[in-house]
Design a protein around this motif. Sequence first.
Motif, PDB file in Angstrom:
ATOM      1  N   GLU A  77       8.019 -15.977  -5.657  1.00 12.62           N
ATOM      2  CA  GLU A  77       6.726 -16.623  -5.697  1.00 12.62           C
ATOM      3  C   GLU A  77       5.671 -15.581  -5.346  1.00 12.62           C
ATOM      4  OE1 GLU A  77       4.992 -19.725  -2.543  1.00 12.62           O
ATOM      5  OE2 GLU A  77       6.960 -20.159  -3.345  1.00 12.62           O
ATOM      6  N   THR A  78       4.828 -15.212  -6.303  1.00 12.41           N
ATOM      7  CA  THR A  78       3.793 -14.217  -6.072  1.00 12.41           C
ATOM      8  C   THR A  78       2.491 -14.909  -5.730  1.00 12.41           C
ATOM      9  OG1 THR A  78       4.818 -12.717  -7.632  1.00 12.41           O
ATOM     10  CG2 THR A  78       2.541 -12.288  -7.087  1.00 12.41           C
ATOM     11  N   GLY A  96       0.542  -8.756  -5.983  1.00 16.50           N
ATOM     12  CA  GLY A  96       1.649  -7.903  -5.576  1.00 16.50           C
ATOM     13  C   GLY A  96       2.956  -8.602  -5.857  1.00 16.50           C
ATOM     14  N   GLU A  97       3.940  -7.836  -6.312  1.00 14.70           N
ATOM     15  CA  GLU A  97       5.226  -8.444  -6.598  1.00 14.70           C
ATOM     16  C   GLU A  97       6.350  -7.439  -6.409  1.00 14.70           C
ATOM     17  OE1 GLU A  97       5.295  -9.778 -10.636  1.00 14.70           O
ATOM     18  OE2 GLU A  97       4.603  -7.857 -11.401  1.00 14.70           O
ATOM     19  N   PHE A  98       7.514  -7.963  -6.069  1.00 15.32           N
ATOM     20  CA  PHE A  98       8.725  -7.166  -5.952  1.00 15.32           C
ATOM     21  C   PHE A  98       9.672  -7.578  -7.068  1.00 15.32           C
ATOM     22  CE2 PHE A  98      11.572  -4.393  -3.845  1.00 15.32           C
ATOM     23  CZ  PHE A  98      12.839  -4.895  -4.083  1.00 15.32           C
ATOM     24  N   ASP A  99      10.216  -6.600  -7.792  1.00 15.56           N
ATOM     25  CA  ASP A  99      11.156  -6.848  -8.881  1.00 15.56           C
ATOM     26  C   ASP A  99      12.563  -6.532  -8.379  1.00 15.56           C
ATOM     27  OD1 ASP A  99      12.791  -6.826 -11.140  1.00 15.56           O
ATOM     28  OD2 ASP A  99      11.261  -5.906 -12.407  1.00 15.56           O
ATOM     29  N   TRP A 148       8.380  -2.322  -6.289  1.00 16.63           N
ATOM     30  CA  TRP A 148       7.240  -3.204  -6.079  1.00 16.63           C
ATOM     31  C   TRP A 148       6.051  -2.649  -6.840  1.00 16.63           C
ATOM     32  CZ3 TRP A 148       3.116  -0.697  -4.083  1.00 16.63           C
ATOM     33  CH2 TRP A 148       3.354   0.419  -3.253  1.00 16.63           C
ATOM     34  N   ARG A 149       5.116  -3.538  -7.097  1.00 17.39           N
ATOM     35  CA  ARG A 149       3.883  -3.177  -7.806  1.00 17.39           C
ATOM     36  C   ARG A 149       2.746  -3.993  -7.219  1.00 17.39           C
ATOM     37  NH1 ARG A 149       0.883  -4.994 -12.129  1.00 17.39           N
ATOM     38  NH2 ARG A 149       0.092  -3.411 -13.529  1.00 17.39           N
ATOM     39  N   MET A 150       1.634  -3.345  -6.964  1.00 18.84           N
ATOM     40  CA  MET A 150       0.439  -4.008  -6.444  1.00 18.84           C
ATOM     41  C   MET A 150      -0.741  -3.578  -7.311  1.00 18.84           C
ATOM     42  SD  MET A 150      -1.306  -3.910  -2.610  1.00 18.84           S
ATOM     43  CE  MET A 150      -0.903  -2.227  -2.346  1.00 18.84           C
ATOM     44  N   GLU A 151      -1.603  -4.564  -7.644  1.00 18.37           N
ATOM     45  CA  GLU A 151      -2.756  -4.269  -8.490  1.00 18.37           C
ATOM     46  C   GLU A 151      -4.006  -4.876  -7.882  1.00 18.37           C
ATOM     47  OE1 GLU A 151      -3.989  -4.463 -13.168  1.00 18.37           O
ATOM     48  OE2 GLU A 151      -2.757  -6.097 -12.389  1.00 18.37           O
ATOM     49  N   LEU A 152      -5.052  -4.070  -7.783  1.00 20.76           N
ATOM     50  CA  LEU A 152      -6.366  -4.523  -7.341  1.00 20.76           C
ATOM     51  C   LEU A 152      -7.290  -4.453  -8.547  1.00 20.76           C
ATOM     52  CD1 LEU A 152      -8.297  -5.434  -5.082  1.00 20.76           C
ATOM     53  CD2 LEU A 152      -8.770  -3.005  -4.665  1.00 20.76           C
ATOM     54  N   GLU A 153      -7.806  -5.617  -8.949  1.00 21.69           N
ATOM     55  CA  GLU A 153      -8.651  -5.712 -10.129  1.00 21.69           C
ATOM     56  C   GLU A 153     -10.084  -6.039  -9.737  1.00 21.69           C
ATOM     57  OE1 GLU A 153      -8.961  -8.331 -14.263  1.00 21.69           O
ATOM     58  OE2 GLU A 153      -7.359  -8.746 -12.832  1.00 21.69           O
ATOM     59  N   THR A 181      10.196 -11.327   2.576  1.00 27.18           N
ATOM     60  CA  THR A 181       8.761 -11.450   2.352  1.00 27.18           C
ATOM     61  C   THR A 181       8.174 -10.040   2.347  1.00 27.18           C
ATOM     62  OG1 THR A 181       8.659 -13.598   3.444  1.00 27.18           O
ATOM     63  CG2 THR A 181       6.582 -12.383   3.246  1.00 27.18           C
ATOM     64  N   VAL A 182       7.326  -9.784   1.349  1.00 29.89           N
ATOM     65  CA  VAL A 182       6.643  -8.494   1.245  1.00 29.89           C
ATOM     66  C   VAL A 182       5.154  -8.751   1.394  1.00 29.89           C
ATOM     67  CG1 VAL A 182       6.305  -6.414  -0.124  1.00 29.89           C
ATOM     68  CG2 VAL A 182       8.351  -7.789  -0.477  1.00 29.89           C
ATOM     69  N   ILE A 183       4.516  -8.033   2.315  1.00 27.29           N
ATOM     70  CA  ILE A 183       3.066  -8.115   2.504  1.00 27.29           C
ATOM     71  C   ILE A 183       2.448  -6.868   1.877  1.00 27.29           C
ATOM     72  CG2 ILE A 183       1.167  -8.244   4.165  1.00 27.29           C
ATOM     73  CD1 ILE A 183       2.975 -10.691   4.266  1.00 27.29           C
ATOM     74  N   PHE A 184       1.519  -7.077   0.963  1.00 28.86           N
ATOM     75  CA  PHE A 184       0.789  -5.997   0.299  1.00 28.86           C
ATOM     76  C   PHE A 184      -0.632  -5.995   0.841  1.00 28.86           C
ATOM     77  CE2 PHE A 184       3.906  -7.657  -2.703  1.00 28.86           C
ATOM     78  CZ  PHE A 184       4.536  -6.515  -3.159  1.00 28.86           C
TER      79      PHE A 184
END
Length: 157
Positions: free
Chosen positions: A31-32, A44-47, A53-58, A129-132
Amino acid sequence: MNKPLFFMVVFFLTFSGAACATSEEDGTGGETEKSMGENWKLTGEFDVDSDSWRMELENISEHPLELQFNSGQEIEVDMKKDGQSESVYQYSADKMFTQALKQTTIEPGASTTWSDDISQKSLEKGSYTVIFEVLARKVNGEKPEKPLKTSDTFTIK
């Protein structure tokens, strides 16, 4: 270089680098959560399949998004197994960052992406749980009203 000065420089570099290492559904991810501000959207998501992991700031505004950082460390990613207080992965744990103010601009409609492969880490079965977090001290010249932070949960089966 004289010896006292040399040891002071080594001491400073050693401990300033250490100070930078700060903390805070099924087999294919989870669940992202998206975090949004007035001018930005953070995902942010973990595959699980690629152990990355990948994090994007738009920038979702019509104006440039100016981010100011206290050091070369722009982000932190902290992964914990549910029910445990110790991190199993922390982005900054094995890195050193410059100790200089830094500014980055994201143009309207553009984004910045960070990612890492953590396949060298052996993750046990269970939920995580991953915190970005983007560590900007100022956004467009002002302290952010809320942290630029999001999270993802996933399960290793």
